[in-house]
Design a protein around this motif. Sequence first.
Motif, PDB file in Angstrom:
ATOM      1  N   THR A  78       0.832  -1.211   0.000  1.00 61.24           N
ATOM      2  CA  THR A  78       0.000   0.000   0.000  1.00 61.24           C
ATOM      3  C   THR A  78       0.866   1.261   0.000  1.00 61.24           C
ATOM      4  O   THR A  78       0.504   2.256  -0.643  1.00 61.24           O
ATOM      5  N   ARG A  79       2.000   1.213   0.675  1.00 59.72           N
ATOM      6  CA  ARG A  79       2.903   2.379   0.639  1.00 59.72           C
ATOM      7  C   ARG A  79       3.476   2.566  -0.754  1.00 59.72           C
ATOM      8  O   ARG A  79       3.563   3.700  -1.255  1.00 59.72           O
ATOM      9  N   ASP A  80       3.886   1.465  -1.399  1.00 58.88           N
ATOM     10  CA  ASP A  80       4.419   1.550  -2.763  1.00 58.88           C
ATOM     11  C   ASP A  80       3.395   2.127  -3.734  1.00 58.88           C
ATOM     12  O   ASP A  80       3.743   2.819  -4.698  1.00 58.88           O
ATOM     13  N   ALA A  81       2.126   1.818  -3.503  1.00 56.48           N
ATOM     14  CA  ALA A  81       1.069   2.272  -4.411  1.00 56.48           C
ATOM     15  C   ALA A  81       0.489   3.626  -3.998  1.00 56.48           C
ATOM     16  O   ALA A  81      -0.436   4.127  -4.648  1.00 56.48           O
ATOM     17  N   ASP A  82       1.035   4.210  -2.923  1.00 53.14           N
ATOM     18  CA  ASP A  82       0.484   5.460  -2.376  1.00 53.14           C
ATOM     19  C   ASP A  82      -1.007   5.302  -2.099  1.00 53.14           C
ATOM     20  O   ASP A  82      -1.818   6.206  -2.366  1.00 53.14           O
ATOM     21  N   ALA A  83      -1.377   4.143  -1.579  1.00 51.36           N
ATOM     22  CA  ALA A  83      -2.781   3.820  -1.344  1.00 51.36           C
ATOM     23  C   ALA A  83      -3.126   3.969   0.130  1.00 51.36           C
ATOM     24  O   ALA A  83      -2.257   3.955   1.008  1.00 51.36           O
ATOM     25  N   SER A  84      -4.414   4.084   0.399  1.00 53.03           N
ATOM     26  CA  SER A  84      -4.900   4.197   1.770  1.00 53.03           C
ATOM     27  C   SER A  84      -4.567   2.929   2.560  1.00 53.03           C
ATOM     28  O   SER A  84      -4.675   1.813   2.044  1.00 53.03           O
ATOM     29  N   PRO A  85      -4.189   3.089   3.828  1.00 50.21           N
ATOM     30  CA  PRO A  85      -3.941   1.912   4.673  1.00 50.21           C
ATOM     31  C   PRO A  85      -5.171   1.013   4.832  1.00 50.21           C
ATOM     32  O   PRO A  85      -5.052  -0.135   5.243  1.00 50.21           O
ATOM     33  N   LYS A  86      -6.358   1.521   4.471  1.00 51.61           N
ATOM     34  CA  LYS A  86      -7.575   0.719   4.581  1.00 51.61           C
ATOM     35  C   LYS A  86      -7.519  -0.531   3.713  1.00 51.61           C
ATOM     36  O   LYS A  86      -8.193  -1.522   4.000  1.00 51.61           O
ATOM     37  N   TRP A  87      -6.719  -0.480   2.640  1.00 57.83           N
ATOM     38  CA  TRP A  87      -6.603  -1.653   1.767  1.00 57.83           C
ATOM     39  C   TRP A  87      -5.935  -2.827   2.482  1.00 57.83           C
ATOM     40  O   TRP A  87      -6.073  -3.971   2.050  1.00 57.83           O
TER      41      TRP A  87
END
Length: 361
Positions: A78-87
């Motif tokens: 999720t950090r690599d994808a700049d995605a929300s931690p909710k994933w």
Amino acid sequence: MQDNAMSKWLSPLMAFCVSFIIIATLAPVTGIQIERQLDFWLLWLGTMLILALPVCYLEIALAKRSKTTAVQALSTLTRDADASPKWRLVGWLAVVFIPFLAGGMLSAASQYVGNFAVNGATTYSVILAVLAVVAFALSLLPRQVLILITAVGVLAALVLANVMGTTLPAWQITTLEFSEWGNATVLALVASGLGLGLYWQSSIAAVKQQEIATKTVFPIWIAQLLAVVAFAFFAAKAQVPALALALSLVTGAALLIQMAREQLQQRQLAVVVQWLITLIAVFVWAAHVMVPVFNIALLIWGLMICLIYAIFAGWIMKISHLRKSMNFSNEAFYNIWRIAVRIVLPLSIILALVAVIGQLF
């Protein structure tokens, strides 16, 4: 090198055994053993190609990208994808689902044992509790031993079912119904153990050595496909093959419990918490009156995990990350996979969820 060589045969063997015993667990729920409908089995084989294969690639690609197990890996992904931690929630949904699925397998084993091996006065709850204790004890064995014992049980059940002259209904062609799409999707995804990170977890040693994901994916997928074909010619109507299947269900449940605990351990949860999560997820199945509800929960929960992973990998992750992880020889193969994960999988799973829920009303 030894870990890599072991993964090459361990993951496919596990894929065959796990797929077969989960199919045996979910088949009565979907009703596919009532009639041998050729059109449905062909639909099931089709979903193995268009749905199960892309998800299998998805798991191995994420394993190659993260080089660790699912729950632990999602923090990095999720950090690599700049995605929300909710994933990251999908990892937790999967790791709790694994022992819950093990409980479903023990529930199926309890019914086989209750039908064929014990006095009718012995209750379902008592049998399940005993089998669960055995499964938790077996989960302390080395993984290779558990897989081998499970394989022996599955093969014994298959051979004995044919040797003892179990008569199967004749194949017939019927009109396909919308509900059958839901059943085929469940059997292709949930019954193959996909979306749970099991093959991701068992293939880490191999993917660290192999640059091309296909070398890991295809043996696993072929093994899953063989499990589907094997089940088409199996019925546990006689006592001995039924008990052999029950043995493989117990050892298979032990394997799932062990793998769930390993993922929780890698998240550095306290040992007490690891055991508590797995114990509760398994022993809730002792409530006999709730088994029909739990069976439906298995189908919906498993499909939801696959749906979230498909959306995360197809729409949230960066294109370059998974392309590099899979390392296809042709760009067209990657584009086909991406279309399958972004569009075909989510739509198919949503339709399957509608079909499964629709059967409740």
